[in-house]
Scaffold this active site. Structure first.
Site, PDB file in Angstrom:
ATOM      1  N   LYS A 115       0.846  -1.205   0.000  1.00  0.00           N
ATOM      2  CA  LYS A 115       0.000   0.000   0.000  1.00  0.00           C
ATOM      3  C   LYS A 115       0.883   1.259   0.000  1.00  0.00           C
ATOM      4  CE  LYS A 115      -3.942   2.102   0.550  1.00  0.00           C
ATOM      5  NZ  LYS A 115      -4.930   2.195  -0.469  1.00  0.00           N
ATOM      6  N   LYS A 202      -5.783 -15.271 -12.668  1.00  0.00           N
ATOM      7  CA  LYS A 202      -6.184 -15.915 -11.430  1.00  0.00           C
ATOM      8  C   LYS A 202      -7.593 -15.472 -11.011  1.00  0.00           C
ATOM      9  CE  LYS A 202      -5.145 -15.760  -6.597  1.00  0.00           C
ATOM     10  NZ  LYS A 202      -4.523 -16.284  -5.525  1.00  0.00           N
ATOM     11  N   LYS A 205     -11.618 -11.854  -6.606  1.00  0.00           N
ATOM     12  CA  LYS A 205     -12.632 -10.823  -6.499  1.00  0.00           C
ATOM     13  C   LYS A 205     -12.105  -9.499  -7.059  1.00  0.00           C
ATOM     14  CE  LYS A 205     -13.495  -8.992  -2.697  1.00  0.00           C
ATOM     15  NZ  LYS A 205     -13.792  -8.476  -1.374  1.00  0.00           N
TER      16      LYS A 205
END
Ligand code: TRP
Length: 331
Positions: A115, A202, A205
């Site tokens: 992040k 892959k 979500k």
């Protein structure tokens, strides 16, 4: 006699999909079958809080995941199946461990670090969008693991570092206060292939390419027919090892079916026909769990009771262990 503990947490952050099933649920259920281990599987709802900040959504995801595991065969008589937030002792240990966690260790934890890297690339403040739940995520996970003296922790590759941090914290504690915690080991499911999603990447979500586990037959078929294929003509031989459809098929079909489809690939088969076969096998294998899932989802009270009963079993152990820990630290 104490059996080795296998413990794993499942974060309720989305609708369960086929990738979750093959990558995590199926191997974990397989492992729990052995009479020589004690499985402890829990819904990590406190871990979900740093991303899911809507009560109704969190509750729904929690029930969906609970119903999913039960529908796929988890036996709550055998496995201790609970919700993290029903065991508040985890948070007490979380604080105790926080007090021995070097801040630098958290700076290096990969979810936080990536992040920070993204923020830097985008010219933002390095900590933009970072809450303390994300930053100290590995400490809470260590508390989950260490509180129950877990021996084995089945996880995806992305969670290995977190189990290593749990080991580090256990060692530090043992060093400071005397031998108290077992050092847990991670178990990765090496042989499971990466499950491809609709676009061949892959199944995840975050890519929006998932096939939900309990979609009805019609929708399931539609989704399977959407899976990306190349433009090799029907009569030309095809390489099963490079085919997302074949990877999916292998996870659900029987030995002889797999052999047969492989042969058809080698002889040449149209993608439409492959898709039809993939659909039929997936639908056959998922039909019964789908029914059970729907039944469970209509009984939220039952789901809650199952989790609560599991939570009580977990708490009993947690309280015992916490007493020892508090004694050691002088509280
Ligand atoms: N962090 C794990 C994940 O995102 C979930 C988790 C929470 C977990 N606590 C755990 C896994 C303890 C194993 C052990 O998948």
């Amino acid at each position: 006699m104490n059996k080795p503990i296998i413990l794993t947490g499942i974060k309720p952050t989305g609708h369960p999909h086929i990738g979750n099933y093959i990558g995590a649920i199926k191997p974990a259920l397989e492992m729990a079958k052995s009479p020589d281990v004690q499985g402890m599987y829990f819904i990590a709802d406190y871990h979900a809080l740093n991303t899911v900040q809507n009560a109704e959504q969190l509750r729904n995801y929690t029930y969906e995941i609970t119903a999913t595991w039960l529908a796929l065969g988890l036996d709550p008589q055998k496995v201790i199946f609970y919700r993290q937030s029903d065991v508040p002792e985890v948070l007490e240990l979380n604080w105790i461990l926080s007090s021995l966690t070097p801040k630098g260790l958290m700076n290096r934890a990969h979810a936080y670090k990536s992040k920070v890297d993204t923020n830097k690339d985008e010219g933002l403040d390095i900590d933009a969008g970072v809450n303390m739940g994300l930053y100290t995520y590995p400490i809470l996970m260590a508390a989950d693991i260490l509180l129950f003296q877990s021996n084995f922790v089945p996880v995806g590759k992305d969670q290995v570092q977190h189990v290593e941090i749990a080991r580090d914290l256990a060692s530090s504690f043992n060093h400071i206060y005397s031998e108290t915690f077992k050092l847990p080991e991670y178990v990765i499911q090496e042989e499971t292939a990466t499950i491809p999603g609709l676009d061949g990447r892959k199944m995840s979500k975050s890519y929006g390419n998932v096939i939900p586990l309990f979609e009805n037959a019609e929708k399931l078929k539609k989704l399977i027919f959407k899976i990306k294929t190349d433009s090799t003509p029907p009569t030309e031989p095809k390489d099963p090892s490079k085919s997302a459809l074949f990877t999916l098929y292998k996870e659900f079909a029987k030995e002889n079916e797999i052999k047969h489809l492989k042969q058809q690939y080698e002889e040449g088969i149209g993608w439409g026909q492959v898709k039809q076969q993939v659909f039929e096998v997936l639908n056959r294998e998922l039909e019964t769990p789908r029914k059970k899932y729907r039944d469970y989802m209509e009984q939220p009270k039952l789901l809650k009771e199952i989790l609560q009963a599991g939570g009580e079993k977990a708490r009993e152990q947690a309280q015992q262990q916490l007493r020892i820990i508090k004694e050691r630290i002088g509280c």
